[in-house]
Design an enzyme around this catalytic site. Structure first.
Site, PDB file in Angstrom:
ATOM      1  N   LYS A  72      33.855  65.126  -8.645  1.00  0.00           N
ATOM      2  CA  LYS A  72      33.572  65.364 -10.081  1.00  0.00           C
ATOM      3  C   LYS A  72      34.792  65.930 -10.807  1.00  0.00           C
ATOM      4  O   LYS A  72      35.135  65.480 -11.886  1.00  0.00           O
ATOM      5  CB  LYS A  72      32.388  66.326 -10.243  1.00  0.00           C
ATOM      6  CG  LYS A  72      31.087  65.827  -9.671  1.00  0.00           C
ATOM      7  CD  LYS A  72      29.926  66.769  -9.998  1.00  0.00           C
ATOM      8  CE  LYS A  72      30.105  68.150  -9.410  1.00  0.00           C
ATOM      9  NZ  LYS A  72      30.115  68.162  -7.935  1.00  0.00           N
ATOM     10  N   ARG A 121      22.958  73.005 -14.218  1.00  0.00           N
ATOM     11  CA  ARG A 121      22.772  73.076 -12.761  1.00  0.00           C
ATOM     12  C   ARG A 121      21.304  72.952 -12.371  1.00  0.00           C
ATOM     13  O   ARG A 121      20.983  72.690 -11.216  1.00  0.00           O
ATOM     14  CB  ARG A 121      23.314  74.407 -12.215  1.00  0.00           C
ATOM     15  CG  ARG A 121      24.823  74.503 -12.215  1.00  0.00           C
ATOM     16  CD  ARG A 121      25.294  75.735 -11.468  1.00  0.00           C
ATOM     17  NE  ARG A 121      26.730  75.923 -11.573  1.00  0.00           N
ATOM     18  CZ  ARG A 121      27.629  75.333 -10.802  1.00  0.00           C
ATOM     19  NH1 ARG A 121      27.231  74.492  -9.864  1.00  0.00           N
ATOM     20  NH2 ARG A 121      28.911  75.564 -10.950  1.00  0.00           N
TER      21      ARG A 121
END
Length: 210
Positions: free
Chosen positions: A13, A88
């Site tokens: 990422k 998250r």
């Protein structure tokens, strides 16, 4: 483009975010960096966050989202942004939606656990100059010794087997449900992450239509 990157630790990422920042000319929005900057500037939301941080408590989702919204008003976010490390959890994703933060697309980088374990577990780091090696893909000239400064390479705590398994468990439990959350919104795009960096970047560009 207003983009979220999802994927397990070690999926690539951060690497793809760097490439996309340059390609799209938009900022990478890191919640950790934003929190620290807001606290330093003493903004109202920053002061609220500081109170929790000083007490050793986790900063609540609504305060984090407030800090993020404040950051998104900056001029460099006019053409878009890439979220790094956020959301998250489903709760954070819902809070983002409720507060009107616009997301165009969510890119999930899919990598099997066994590849992640091999990828992260093979990392060796120089404690002096920070260069990162890998026992298979980026070996130093002399085993266990940094090419740059000659220091003995170490295995960081983050790259120890137990830590990797814990991080993967947390990802599967808390963050992976976001894949279905955004799929239902029609915003999800998926790409394999087991390629080399150049191939992965080409695949990311193709999936995002760049």
């Amino acid at each position: 483009m207003r983009l979220i990157l999802l994927g397990p630790p070690g999926a690539g990422k951060g690497t793809q975010a760097e490439v996309l920042v340059e390609k799209l000319n938009v900022p990478q929005i890191s919640t950790g960096d934003i929190l620290r900057a807001a606290v330093k500037k003493g903004t109202p939301v920053g002061l609220k966050a500081k109170a929790f941080m000083d007490a050793g408590d986790l900063v609540p989702d609504d305060v984090i989202i407030g800090v993020v919204k404040e950051r998104l008003t900056a001029d460099d976010c006019k053409n878009g942004y890439i979220f790094d490390g956020m959301p998250r959890t489903i709760a954070q994703a819902e809070a983002i939606d409720e507060q009107g933060v616009v997301i165009d697309m969510v890119l999930s980088i899919e990598v099997p656990d066994d590849i992640i374990i091999k990828r992260l577990g093979g990392r060796r780091t120089c404690p002096e100059c920070g260069i990162i090696y890998h026992i298979e893909t980026k070996k130093p000239a002399k085993e266990g010794i940094c090419d740059g400064c000659g220091a003995a390479l170490i295995i960081r705590k983050d790259d120890e087997a137990e830590t990797i398994l814990n991080r993967l468990e947390t990802y599967h439990k808390e963050t992976e449900p976001l894949i279905d959350y955004y799929r239902k919104q029609g915003k999800l795009r998926e790409v394999g992450g087991e390629f080399n960096i150049a191939s992965q970047t080409a695949e990311v560009f193709k999936v995002l239509g760049l």
